[in-house]
Design a protein around this motif. Structure first.
Motif, mmCIF file in Angstrom:
data_model
loop_
_atom_site.group_PDB
_atom_site.id
_atom_site.type_symbol
_atom_site.label_atom_id
_atom_site.label_comp_id
_atom_site.label_asym_id
_atom_site.label_seq_id
_atom_site.Cartn_x
_atom_site.Cartn_y
_atom_site.Cartn_z
ATOM 1 N N LEU A 1 0.805 -1.221 0.000
ATOM 2 C CA LEU A 1 0.000 0.000 0.000
ATOM 3 C C LEU A 1 0.837 1.270 0.000
ATOM 4 O O LEU A 1 0.437 2.276 -0.595
ATOM 5 C CB LEU A 1 -0.936 0.008 1.222
ATOM 6 C CG LEU A 1 -2.039 -1.055 1.263
ATOM 7 C CD1 LEU A 1 -2.785 -0.973 2.579
ATOM 8 C CD2 LEU A 1 -3.001 -0.881 0.103
ATOM 9 N N VAL A 2 1.982 1.234 0.666
ATOM 10 C CA VAL A 2 2.735 2.480 0.857
ATOM 11 C C VAL A 2 3.386 2.980 -0.427
ATOM 12 O O VAL A 2 3.778 4.156 -0.491
ATOM 13 C CB VAL A 2 3.806 2.294 1.950
ATOM 14 C CG1 VAL A 2 3.167 1.997 3.290
ATOM 15 C CG2 VAL A 2 4.802 1.195 1.576
ATOM 16 N N PHE B 1 -3.673 17.251 -3.472
ATOM 17 C CA PHE B 1 -4.999 16.970 -2.927
ATOM 18 C C PHE B 1 -5.401 15.518 -3.184
ATOM 19 O O PHE B 1 -5.989 14.854 -2.315
ATOM 20 C CB PHE B 1 -6.029 17.914 -3.547
ATOM 21 C CG PHE B 1 -7.406 17.756 -2.970
ATOM 22 C CD1 PHE B 1 -7.726 18.315 -1.745
ATOM 23 C CD2 PHE B 1 -8.376 17.033 -3.658
ATOM 24 C CE1 PHE B 1 -9.002 18.160 -1.207
ATOM 25 C CE2 PHE B 1 -9.641 16.876 -3.133
ATOM 26 C CZ PHE B 1 -9.954 17.438 -1.903
ATOM 27 N N ALA B 2 -5.058 15.007 -4.374
ATOM 28 C CA ALA B 2 -5.391 13.613 -4.691
ATOM 29 C C ALA B 2 -4.641 12.645 -3.783
ATOM 30 O O ALA B 2 -5.205 11.638 -3.324
ATOM 31 C CB ALA B 2 -5.063 13.329 -6.156
ATOM 32 N N THR C 1 -4.764 8.834 0.725
ATOM 33 C CA THR C 1 -4.265 8.412 2.037
ATOM 34 C C THR C 1 -5.390 8.350 3.058
ATOM 35 O O THR C 1 -5.525 7.360 3.800
ATOM 36 C CB THR C 1 -3.168 9.382 2.516
ATOM 37 O OG1 THR C 1 -2.132 9.447 1.531
ATOM 38 C CG2 THR C 1 -2.589 8.922 3.829
ATOM 39 N N ILE C 2 -6.208 9.390 3.095
ATOM 40 C CA ILE C 2 -7.287 9.427 4.084
ATOM 41 C C ILE C 2 -8.321 8.333 3.811
ATOM 42 O O ILE C 2 -8.859 7.710 4.738
ATOM 43 C CB ILE C 2 -7.950 10.815 4.088
ATOM 44 C CG1 ILE C 2 -6.947 11.869 4.584
ATOM 45 C CG2 ILE C 2 -9.191 10.830 4.964
ATOM 46 C CD1 ILE C 2 -7.471 13.282 4.556
ATOM 47 N N SER C 3 -8.603 8.070 2.538
ATOM 48 C CA SER C 3 -9.589 7.029 2.219
ATOM 49 C C SER C 3 -9.096 5.651 2.636
ATOM 50 O O SER C 3 -9.883 4.820 3.116
ATOM 51 C CB SER C 3 -9.901 7.050 0.719
ATOM 52 O OG SER C 3 -8.744 6.760 -0.044
ATOM 53 N N LEU C 4 -7.785 5.379 2.468
ATOM 54 C CA LEU C 4 -7.246 4.100 2.924
ATOM 55 C C LEU C 4 -7.293 3.984 4.442
ATOM 56 O O LEU C 4 -7.649 2.938 4.988
ATOM 57 C CB LEU C 4 -5.805 3.940 2.434
ATOM 58 C CG LEU C 4 -5.612 3.533 0.976
ATOM 59 C CD1 LEU C 4 -4.139 3.556 0.611
ATOM 60 C CD2 LEU C 4 -6.194 2.147 0.730
ATOM 61 N N ALA D 1 1.355 3.349 8.947
ATOM 62 C CA ALA D 1 2.214 3.188 7.775
ATOM 63 C C ALA D 1 1.648 3.937 6.565
ATOM 64 O O ALA D 1 2.395 4.566 5.799
ATOM 65 C CB ALA D 1 2.378 1.702 7.459
ATOM 66 N N VAL D 2 0.326 3.895 6.381
ATOM 67 C CA VAL D 2 -0.293 4.573 5.237
ATOM 68 C C VAL D 2 -0.175 6.086 5.370
ATOM 69 O O VAL D 2 0.114 6.791 4.392
ATOM 70 C CB VAL D 2 -1.761 4.136 5.098
ATOM 71 C CG1 VAL D 2 -2.480 4.972 4.057
ATOM 72 C CG2 VAL D 2 -1.839 2.663 4.706
ATOM 73 N N LEU D 3 -0.387 6.616 6.567
ATOM 74 C CA LEU D 3 -0.250 8.060 6.779
ATOM 75 C C LEU D 3 1.179 8.531 6.500
ATOM 76 O O LEU D 3 1.400 9.575 5.877
ATOM 77 C CB LEU D 3 -0.651 8.413 8.213
ATOM 78 C CG LEU D 3 -2.149 8.442 8.527
ATOM 79 C CD1 LEU D 3 -2.369 8.651 10.019
ATOM 80 C CD2 LEU D 3 -2.853 9.530 7.723
ATOM 81 N N ILE D 4 2.133 7.753 6.938
ATOM 82 C CA ILE D 4 3.535 8.115 6.691
ATOM 83 C C ILE D 4 3.838 8.074 5.194
ATOM 84 O O ILE D 4 4.564 8.926 4.669
ATOM 85 C CB ILE D 4 4.461 7.174 7.472
ATOM 86 C CG1 ILE D 4 4.266 7.369 8.981
ATOM 87 C CG2 ILE D 4 5.929 7.406 7.112
ATOM 88 C CD1 ILE D 4 4.870 6.273 9.815
#
Length: 267
Positions: free
Chosen positions: A71-72, A106-107, A112-115, A144-147
């Motif tokens: 994912l990252v 923005f995309a 990131t926020i949706s995941l 991990a996704v936020l980073i």
């Protein structure tokens, strides 16, 4: 301990597969480094967050890291592709990196926020046995996704501007020709699907109903029973049995089990 060792091997295998597939489809070693660098950075940073939250390295947190490996890299690949588009339009590498990050910031944030929004609701499960497991799983994966989103907006554009240029190799030209053929084939298939849209819609509804029916018949469990390598065998003696009688019966069972070569130990 054996389960954790197997999951660690799975993490390494996932990293190798992601690196290989990314290189095969990008066709450029420098371009491959841009998304691949996010993997160790995100994993190490996620472990730091685990330590700060008081979590342990267990099967669920390691499982989250296995999923995070795939994912990252998504956000960084989006930045890389848009940077490459600007290079094809004639922009200089640094200018292309700046324009790319400005256009898709923005995309990337939305991705990131949706995941994160998919996994965070499990944090609010009741803190029973399953809730504790999935709380650590969700927090690890969300961290991990936020980073990765932060890296895609900072480190990835910098690497694109400093490392990449529009000088395609023979392998990249071969990939481009293959993707062009794939695009033409997809265009023909899409035209056919739009002509038969009612049949496609009926097939989708049928598949959806079949999936729900099959799901109802699949057994449910927190952990797969195939991974349990311990067998418990209760012995029921008569109510009036003495200790000597029970030990004698127990010894017969022990003698029989000990002859099985597939059993490592028993107590």
């Amino acid at each position: 301990m054996q389960a954790i060792h197997e999951v660690l091997l799975t993490v390494l295998e996932a990293i190798l597969l992601v690196v290989l597939i990314t290189f095969l489809f990008l066709g450029n070693l420098r371009a491959t480094l841009v998304p691949i660098v996010t993997i160790p950075v995100c994993l190490v940073a996620a472990l730091t967050i685990l330590y700060a939250l008081g979590f342990t390295v267990n099967v669920m947190t390691l499982l989250a890291l296995v999923l995070a490996v795939g994912l990252v890299v998504d956000d960084a690949i989006v930045v890389l592709e848009n940077h490459h588009r600007h290079l094809e339009l004639g922009a200089a590498p640094l200018l292309a990196a700046r324009k790319s990050s400005q256009e898709i910031s923005f995309a990337v944030v939305a991705m990131t926020i949706s995941l994160v929004a998919v996994y965070v609701p499990t944090v609010f499960l009741p803190k029973d046995t399953q809730g504790v497991y999935f709380f650590q799983f969700a927090m690890t994966l969300a961290s991990a996704v936020l980073i990765s989103g932060f890296i895609a907006l900072t480190l990835s554009p910098m690497m694109c501007g400093r490392m990449l240029s529009l000088r395609p190799s023979r392998y990249e030209r071969y990939l481009d020709s293959g993707f062009s053929a794939l695009k033409r084939g997809y265009h023909r298939l899409l035209s056919w699907v739009l002509q038969k849209r009612y049949w496609v819609l009926a097939l989708f509804i049928l598949a959806l109903l079949a999936g729900g029916y099959i799901y109802r018949g699949i057994p449910h469990a927190l952990l797969p029973t195939s991974n349990i390598d311990m067998v418990v065998m209760p012995i029921m003696a008569p109510d009036t049995a003495s200790v000597a009688y029970t030990e004698k019966l127990n010894q017969k069972l022990i003698d029989k089990i000990s002859r099985n070569q597939n059993i490592a130990s028993m107590f």
